[in-house]
Design a protein around this motif. Sequence first.
Motif, PDB file in Angstrom:
ATOM      1  N   ASN A 166       9.419  -5.687  11.771  1.00  0.00           N
ATOM      2  CA  ASN A 166       9.029  -6.989  11.822  1.00  0.00           C
ATOM      3  C   ASN A 166       7.447  -7.262  12.674  1.00  0.00           C
ATOM      4  OD1 ASN A 166      10.119  -8.949  10.353  1.00  0.00           O
ATOM      5  ND2 ASN A 166      12.192  -8.607  11.531  1.00  0.00           N
ATOM      6  N   LYS A 167       7.391  -6.131  13.622  1.00  0.00           N
ATOM      7  CA  LYS A 167       6.351  -5.810  14.501  1.00  0.00           C
ATOM      8  C   LYS A 167       5.076  -5.460  13.519  1.00  0.00           C
ATOM      9  CE  LYS A 167       8.577  -4.630  18.599  1.00  0.00           C
ATOM     10  NZ  LYS A 167       8.846  -3.549  19.667  1.00  0.00           N
ATOM     11  N   GLN A 168       5.300  -5.055  12.312  1.00  0.00           N
ATOM     12  CA  GLN A 168       4.122  -4.455  11.646  1.00  0.00           C
ATOM     13  C   GLN A 168       3.218  -5.423  10.660  1.00  0.00           C
ATOM     14  OE1 GLN A 168       3.910  -1.451  12.538  1.00  0.00           O
ATOM     15  NE2 GLN A 168       6.039  -1.119  13.397  1.00  0.00           N
ATOM     16  N   ALA A 169       2.367  -5.270  10.287  1.00  0.00           N
ATOM     17  CA  ALA A 169       1.431  -6.545   9.587  1.00  0.00           C
ATOM     18  C   ALA A 169       2.233  -6.203   7.972  1.00  0.00           C
ATOM     19  CB  ALA A 169       0.176  -5.879   9.428  1.00  0.00           C
ATOM     20  N   GLN A 170       2.565  -5.217   7.650  1.00  0.00           N
ATOM     21  CA  GLN A 170       3.091  -5.190   6.266  1.00  0.00           C
ATOM     22  C   GLN A 170       4.001  -3.941   6.378  1.00  0.00           C
ATOM     23  OE1 GLN A 170       0.929  -3.102   3.113  1.00  0.00           O
ATOM     24  NE2 GLN A 170       1.028  -4.970   1.912  1.00  0.00           N
ATOM     25  N   ALA A 171       5.290  -4.200   5.833  1.00  0.00           N
ATOM     26  CA  ALA A 171       6.552  -3.325   6.014  1.00  0.00           C
ATOM     27  C   ALA A 171       7.217  -3.421   4.654  1.00  0.00           C
ATOM     28  CB  ALA A 171       7.237  -3.669   7.206  1.00  0.00           C
TER      29      ALA A 171
ATOM     30  N   LEU B   8      14.439 -12.503   3.924  1.00  0.00           N
ATOM     31  CA  LEU B   8      13.239 -11.788   4.688  1.00  0.00           C
ATOM     32  C   LEU B   8      12.005 -12.273   3.872  1.00  0.00           C
ATOM     33  CD1 LEU B   8      14.411  -7.999   5.579  1.00  0.00           C
ATOM     34  CD2 LEU B   8      14.530 -10.017   6.871  1.00  0.00           C
ATOM     35  N   LYS B   9      11.763 -13.262   3.142  1.00  0.00           N
ATOM     36  CA  LYS B   9      10.942 -13.620   2.236  1.00  0.00           C
ATOM     37  C   LYS B   9       9.703 -14.363   3.199  1.00  0.00           C
ATOM     38  CE  LYS B   9      12.894 -18.214   1.078  1.00  0.00           C
ATOM     39  NZ  LYS B   9      11.863 -19.052   1.539  1.00  0.00           N
ATOM     40  N   ASP B  10      10.081 -14.641   4.454  1.00  0.00           N
ATOM     41  CA  ASP B  10       9.020 -15.443   5.282  1.00  0.00           C
ATOM     42  C   ASP B  10       8.820 -14.288   6.454  1.00  0.00           C
ATOM     43  OD1 ASP B  10       8.906 -17.731   3.829  1.00  0.00           O
ATOM     44  OD2 ASP B  10      10.706 -18.300   4.750  1.00  0.00           O
ATOM     45  N   THR B  11       8.839 -13.245   6.167  1.00  0.00           N
ATOM     46  CA  THR B  11       8.650 -12.183   7.504  1.00  0.00           C
ATOM     47  C   THR B  11       7.728 -11.190   6.622  1.00  0.00           C
ATOM     48  OG1 THR B  11      10.432 -10.394   6.745  1.00  0.00           O
ATOM     49  CG2 THR B  11      11.208 -12.278   7.792  1.00  0.00           C
ATOM     50  N   PRO B  12       7.258 -10.057   7.545  1.00  0.00           N
ATOM     51  CA  PRO B  12       6.251  -9.280   6.893  1.00  0.00           C
ATOM     52  C   PRO B  12       7.175  -7.956   5.861  1.00  0.00           C
ATOM     53  CG  PRO B  12       6.034  -9.369   9.322  1.00  0.00           C
ATOM     54  CD  PRO B  12       7.278 -10.050   8.868  1.00  0.00           C
TER      55      PRO B  12
ATOM     56  N   LYS C 248       0.769  -1.267  -0.115  1.00  0.00           N
ATOM     57  CA  LYS C 248       0.119   0.176   0.183  1.00  0.00           C
ATOM     58  C   LYS C 248       0.763   1.424  -0.002  1.00  0.00           C
ATOM     59  CE  LYS C 248      -0.332   0.167   4.966  1.00  0.00           C
ATOM     60  NZ  LYS C 248      -1.130   0.629   6.180  1.00  0.00           N
ATOM     61  N   THR C 249       0.213   2.346  -0.663  1.00  0.00           N
ATOM     62  CA  THR C 249       1.208   3.567  -0.703  1.00  0.00           C
ATOM     63  C   THR C 249       0.513   4.583  -0.029  1.00  0.00           C
ATOM     64  OG1 THR C 249       0.081   4.171  -2.780  1.00  0.00           O
ATOM     65  CG2 THR C 249       2.171   2.905  -2.750  1.00  0.00           C
ATOM     66  N   SER C 250      -0.501   4.558   0.767  1.00  0.00           N
ATOM     67  CA  SER C 250      -1.053   5.499   1.873  1.00  0.00           C
ATOM     68  C   SER C 250      -1.258   4.834   3.354  1.00  0.00           C
ATOM     69  CB  SER C 250      -2.487   5.791   1.453  1.00  0.00           C
ATOM     70  OG  SER C 250      -3.142   4.906   1.225  1.00  0.00           O
ATOM     71  N   ASN C 251      -1.241   5.675   4.157  1.00  0.00           N
ATOM     72  CA  ASN C 251      -1.182   5.469   5.443  1.00  0.00           C
ATOM     73  C   ASN C 251      -0.352   4.711   6.054  1.00  0.00           C
ATOM     74  OD1 ASN C 251      -3.939   6.513   5.911  1.00  0.00           O
ATOM     75  ND2 ASN C 251      -4.697   4.717   4.618  1.00  0.00           N
ATOM     76  N   ASN C 252       0.756   4.884   5.674  1.00  0.00           N
ATOM     77  CA  ASN C 252       2.297   4.296   6.177  1.00  0.00           C
ATOM     78  C   ASN C 252       2.842   5.382   7.032  1.00  0.00           C
ATOM     79  OD1 ASN C 252       2.252   1.751   4.400  1.00  0.00           O
ATOM     80  ND2 ASN C 252       2.292   3.172   3.048  1.00  0.00           N
ATOM     81  N   THR C 253       3.861   4.887   7.689  1.00  0.00           N
ATOM     82  CA  THR C 253       4.599   5.649   8.569  1.00  0.00           C
ATOM     83  C   THR C 253       6.165   5.511   7.781  1.00  0.00           C
ATOM     84  OG1 THR C 253       3.550   5.751  10.382  1.00  0.00           O
ATOM     85  CG2 THR C 253       5.864   6.554  10.731  1.00  0.00           C
TER      86      THR C 253
ATOM     87  N   ASN D 143       6.820   1.564   9.074  1.00  0.00           N
ATOM     88  CA  ASN D 143       6.591   0.354   8.366  1.00  0.00           C
ATOM     89  C   ASN D 143       7.402   0.382   7.120  1.00  0.00           C
ATOM     90  OD1 ASN D 143       4.541   2.004   7.448  1.00  0.00           O
ATOM     91  ND2 ASN D 143       3.614   0.276   6.409  1.00  0.00           N
ATOM     92  N   ILE D 144       7.904   1.549   6.736  1.00  0.00           N
ATOM     93  CA  ILE D 144       8.615   1.809   5.513  1.00  0.00           C
ATOM     94  C   ILE D 144      10.086   2.487   5.928  1.00  0.00           C
ATOM     95  CG2 ILE D 144       8.887   2.431   3.025  1.00  0.00           C
ATOM     96  CD1 ILE D 144       5.994   2.466   2.852  1.00  0.00           C
ATOM     97  N   VAL D 145      10.794   2.057   5.223  1.00  0.00           N
ATOM     98  CA  VAL D 145      12.400   2.575   5.621  1.00  0.00           C
ATOM     99  C   VAL D 145      12.822   2.903   3.899  1.00  0.00           C
ATOM    100  CG1 VAL D 145      14.772   2.316   6.338  1.00  0.00           C
ATOM    101  CG2 VAL D 145      12.827   1.692   7.593  1.00  0.00           C
TER     102      VAL D 145
END
Length: 247
Positions: free
Chosen positions: A128-133, A171-175, A2-7, A80-82
Amino acid sequence: MKTSNNTVLITGGSAGIGFEIAQQLSEQGNQVIITGRNAERLQAAAARLKNTTAIVSDVSSQSDVTKLVNQLNEQFPQLNIVINNAGYSSSPYRLLPGVDTFEKASAEIHTNYLSVLRLNELLLPLLNKQAQAAIVNVSSIVSFAPSIDIPGYSISKAALHAYSRVLRLTLKDTPVRVFELMPPLVNTEFSKEIGGEKGIPPSQVAADLLDGLKNDNYEIHVGNTADIYQLYLSSPENALQALNSNK
């Protein structure tokens, strides 16, 4: 992705590609954090953006990075995005005697590769704590077709490219999803000494990044990077010659 509602954290976000990415993300309802070394320029950039926090921090400084990571954990636990955009390039030089290539390349490798590795590692527990990162590493067209005039920068971006591929697999098996943004020559102050005025606008790079995130395109080839990449697949030597044809 997603490209909105991220930090979103964007290193080197006060100018050039980083600023354009911050602007486009902030306009789509994201909370944006930009970092940079120059406090005055950073605050001026943040004042022009929506939903944006400026934090003075040098990615090449271990103490700055430690402080930044602590602050992000405390104040932005939803990060959730760096986007690892901060970069460094010495003035153009060639691999010839008397140029002090070791010192130049050391600084470029430290900022463009090792500093990215360090920051990502320190932020992975939070991501890794986020649902999607997502982690976005900004490399370059020179990742696979190095330039004779910016050899240390080219080598550092090639290292970042290899690292991005390995990290993506790890990281393929992580969020956490790992993206790589690969611009060609871009018209910014950063690239002024290598003919940046002939490059594409940074707004195009930012738009292509958002499109790549939206479509889960993990290697985002901006502009003529796509053409050079296809040439590289068929003939690495021809790609090398094409990128250095006017030098």
